[in-house]
Design an enzyme around this catalytic site. Sequence first.
Site, PDB file in Angstrom:
ATOM      1  N   GLU A   1     -10.101 -47.835 -33.510  1.00 31.01           N
ATOM      2  CA  GLU A   1      -9.198 -48.941 -33.823  1.00 31.01           C
ATOM      3  C   GLU A   1      -8.645 -48.890 -35.242  1.00 31.01           C
ATOM      4  O   GLU A   1      -7.553 -49.371 -35.500  1.00 31.01           O
ATOM      5  CB  GLU A   1      -9.905 -50.286 -33.586  1.00 31.01           C
ATOM      6  CG  GLU A   1     -10.782 -50.813 -34.740  1.00 31.01           C
ATOM      7  CD  GLU A   1     -11.918 -49.890 -35.144  1.00 31.01           C
ATOM      8  OE1 GLU A   1     -12.352 -49.073 -34.314  1.00 31.01           O
ATOM      9  OE2 GLU A   1     -12.373 -49.968 -36.298  1.00 31.01           O
TER      10      GLU A   1
ATOM     11  N   ARG B   1      -7.452 -46.515 -37.020  1.00 30.41           N
ATOM     12  CA  ARG B   1      -6.192 -45.761 -37.151  1.00 30.41           C
ATOM     13  C   ARG B   1      -5.017 -46.565 -36.614  1.00 30.41           C
ATOM     14  O   ARG B   1      -3.880 -46.371 -37.046  1.00 30.41           O
ATOM     15  CB  ARG B   1      -6.338 -44.399 -36.448  1.00 30.41           C
ATOM     16  CG  ARG B   1      -6.659 -44.498 -34.979  1.00 30.41           C
ATOM     17  CD  ARG B   1      -7.205 -43.197 -34.417  1.00 30.41           C
ATOM     18  NE  ARG B   1      -8.612 -42.973 -34.768  1.00 30.41           N
ATOM     19  CZ  ARG B   1      -9.299 -41.887 -34.456  1.00 30.41           C
ATOM     20  NH1 ARG B   1      -8.726 -40.906 -33.785  1.00 30.41           N
ATOM     21  NH2 ARG B   1     -10.555 -41.746 -34.818  1.00 30.41           N
TER      22      ARG B   1
ATOM     23  N   LYS C   1      -8.441 -50.136 -44.781  1.00 28.36           N
ATOM     24  CA  LYS C   1      -8.915 -50.608 -43.469  1.00 28.36           C
ATOM     25  C   LYS C   1      -9.840 -51.802 -43.691  1.00 28.36           C
ATOM     26  O   LYS C   1     -10.877 -51.675 -44.336  1.00 28.36           O
ATOM     27  CB  LYS C   1      -9.648 -49.478 -42.735  1.00 28.36           C
ATOM     28  CG  LYS C   1     -10.367 -49.945 -41.454  1.00 28.36           C
ATOM     29  CD  LYS C   1     -11.004 -48.773 -40.683  1.00 28.36           C
ATOM     30  CE  LYS C   1     -11.856 -49.269 -39.505  1.00 28.36           C
ATOM     31  NZ  LYS C   1     -12.513 -48.186 -38.764  1.00 28.36           N
TER      32      LYS C   1
ATOM     33  N   ASP D   1     -12.471 -48.147 -29.545  1.00 29.54           N
ATOM     34  CA  ASP D   1     -13.303 -48.010 -30.750  1.00 29.54           C
ATOM     35  C   ASP D   1     -12.608 -47.159 -31.820  1.00 29.54           C
ATOM     36  O   ASP D   1     -13.033 -47.135 -32.972  1.00 29.54           O
ATOM     37  CB  ASP D   1     -14.661 -47.413 -30.368  1.00 29.54           C
ATOM     38  CG  ASP D   1     -15.703 -47.630 -31.447  1.00 29.54           C
ATOM     39  OD1 ASP D   1     -15.450 -48.441 -32.361  1.00 29.54           O
ATOM     40  OD2 ASP D   1     -16.778 -46.990 -31.370  1.00 29.54           O
TER      41      ASP D   1
ATOM     42  N   ASP E   1     -16.590 -54.303 -36.343  1.00 23.99           N
ATOM     43  CA  ASP E   1     -16.132 -53.373 -35.315  1.00 23.99           C
ATOM     44  C   ASP E   1     -17.161 -53.299 -34.194  1.00 23.99           C
ATOM     45  O   ASP E   1     -18.170 -52.607 -34.320  1.00 23.99           O
ATOM     46  CB  ASP E   1     -15.908 -51.988 -35.949  1.00 23.99           C
ATOM     47  CG  ASP E   1     -15.387 -50.964 -34.946  1.00 23.99           C
ATOM     48  OD1 ASP E   1     -15.026 -51.366 -33.820  1.00 23.99           O
ATOM     49  OD2 ASP E   1     -15.339 -49.768 -35.301  1.00 23.99           O
TER      50      ASP E   1
ATOM     51  N   LYS F   1     -19.520 -50.387 -28.617  1.00 22.59           N
ATOM     52  CA  LYS F   1     -20.523 -49.537 -29.266  1.00 22.59           C
ATOM     53  C   LYS F   1     -21.908 -49.879 -28.702  1.00 22.59           C
ATOM     54  O   LYS F   1     -22.174 -51.047 -28.414  1.00 22.59           O
ATOM     55  CB  LYS F   1     -20.542 -49.829 -30.777  1.00 22.59           C
ATOM     56  CG  LYS F   1     -19.363 -49.252 -31.545  1.00 22.59           C
ATOM     57  CD  LYS F   1     -19.528 -49.491 -33.037  1.00 22.59           C
ATOM     58  CE  LYS F   1     -18.310 -49.036 -33.825  1.00 22.59           C
ATOM     59  NZ  LYS F   1     -18.116 -47.571 -33.855  1.00 22.59           N
TER      60      LYS F   1
END
Length: 504
Positions: A354, A356, A270, A352, A275, A282
Amino acid sequence: MEIKLNLGVEAPSLADVVVMGTFCKTETKKSKEVKVATLAGWPKACKDSFLALGVSKDFTGDKGSQVTFDWEGQRVLVVGLGNKSDYDLEAARRTAAGIINGLKISTEKIAIAMDNFIAKGSLENTCAAFTEGLYMAAYEFDKYLSVKKINKTKTIIFDSKAKKSGAKKVQQAIHDAKVVADSINVARDFVNEPPNVLNSETYAKEVLKDVKHIKGVKSVVLGKAELKKHKMGMFLSVNAGSAFQPQLVHLTYTPSKATKNTKHIAFVGKGLTFDTGGYSLKPGASMVNMKFDMAGSATVYGAFRAIAMLGLPVKVSCFLGMTDNAVNSLATLPDSIVTAKNGKTVEILNTDAEGRLVLGDVLTYASEHKPDAIIDAATLTGAVLVALGTEVCGLMGNDKKLLDSLKKAAAHTDEYIWELPIMKEWRDDMKSNIADLKNIGSNRWAGTPKAAAFLENFVGKGIPWAHLDIAGCGEAQAHLPYCPSKGASGLMVRTLVEMVKATK
Ligand code: BES
Ligand code: MG
Ligand code: ZN
């Protein structure tokens, strides 16, 4: 910093500091139990001068304790190793880190009396553990500091009485350990780089630059147009709000003597260079440090780099899914339904979750290369911190043999890993009413294995797969002297290298 091996010597080499070690034992004196330093294996003259000093009375050789004294004009650092029965290779690694942490500011040349530090009866393994501990502890991320943290240590000599004839083997062990430690430090550098410098495009470029001189490695980068061609709808949805192209870096290492029987392992990482959470934004405090959301990709890259540089006889592919998770008017809205590369439809209920989405498409792409096994690493869930703390890597997967091989490798490298199950109920919970899957579970329980239950859908049929959730252990490790107190830990690189080493 260079390590020199010096075998067949009785006395320690001349250096700015000579490092001696001692265990601690308990003796009964006047019917009282007292701890004393054993000073075993020390040259008699050195022992005598130490014992003549007042400081020797207070020094018991307790684990982690240090004291310095002067002997015949030579500065000596004495390191306590604690009970002999507790001293193993991890203790040796930590001891080496403790030495460098204490000395790196001021000392150019260090000589270590290796015979004082032998763990598990092996000079070779001890030298390897020391090399790892020294190079991992010497790491500094100081490129943005106006005043650098000067590390003056240039030369470290490993002195030992062992026969010179054994030098080749020990030298090789030191070399191999240095390759791995250097690769850990390369991975740490990538993770620590801030997001205004490291975005998917600059990250991909830097990886290609780093990998260019390694023998047997080929590289390809897929950008937005190629991801569209491959119908990676999940990966593209995460990138939708980004100012930068998504990058799927695909590296292949083929060993020089590869045959059709050569095993092929695929790594997937990943690589979220930042993020924000996307539209499911977030909160401010949770967003800080999300530059570290590419640590999974840095971890597998670090392992790949070391494996290729060591020339291990296993074919390894490495797939790094890079993008940020940012917000603009084109960013993916919650409630969106996208189609994954393998044709499954996914309802995105939380932007969020994301990682996966990126990993899912990359896992399908990796599966198309028909590896014998796939291992992914990701800072996938905050829930893994709740389950296993900051110290332990979460392990999940679909193949007992593969999971066991990772557990065995982690035991060998003294890294903490723990398996979590993937239950049928959690697989069911990842199903959506209006699409094949949804990207979050219906409640917050079992967040880590539910993410794995989602990923599992994108692994090619029959391919053994393991998932490492490093959201906890990827960051600073207060209990490990060979990890920085802030920033990337670099953990799990050694375990992945070890696992590939053990692959037959
Ligand atoms: N990158 C985060 C996971 C993370 C959280 C890593 C904290 C390190 C520290 C991931 O993309 C994420 O945001 N996961 C969500 C999933 C949730 C929405 C189901 C999480 O863990 O909260
Ligand atoms: Mg997220
Ligand atoms: Zn993330």
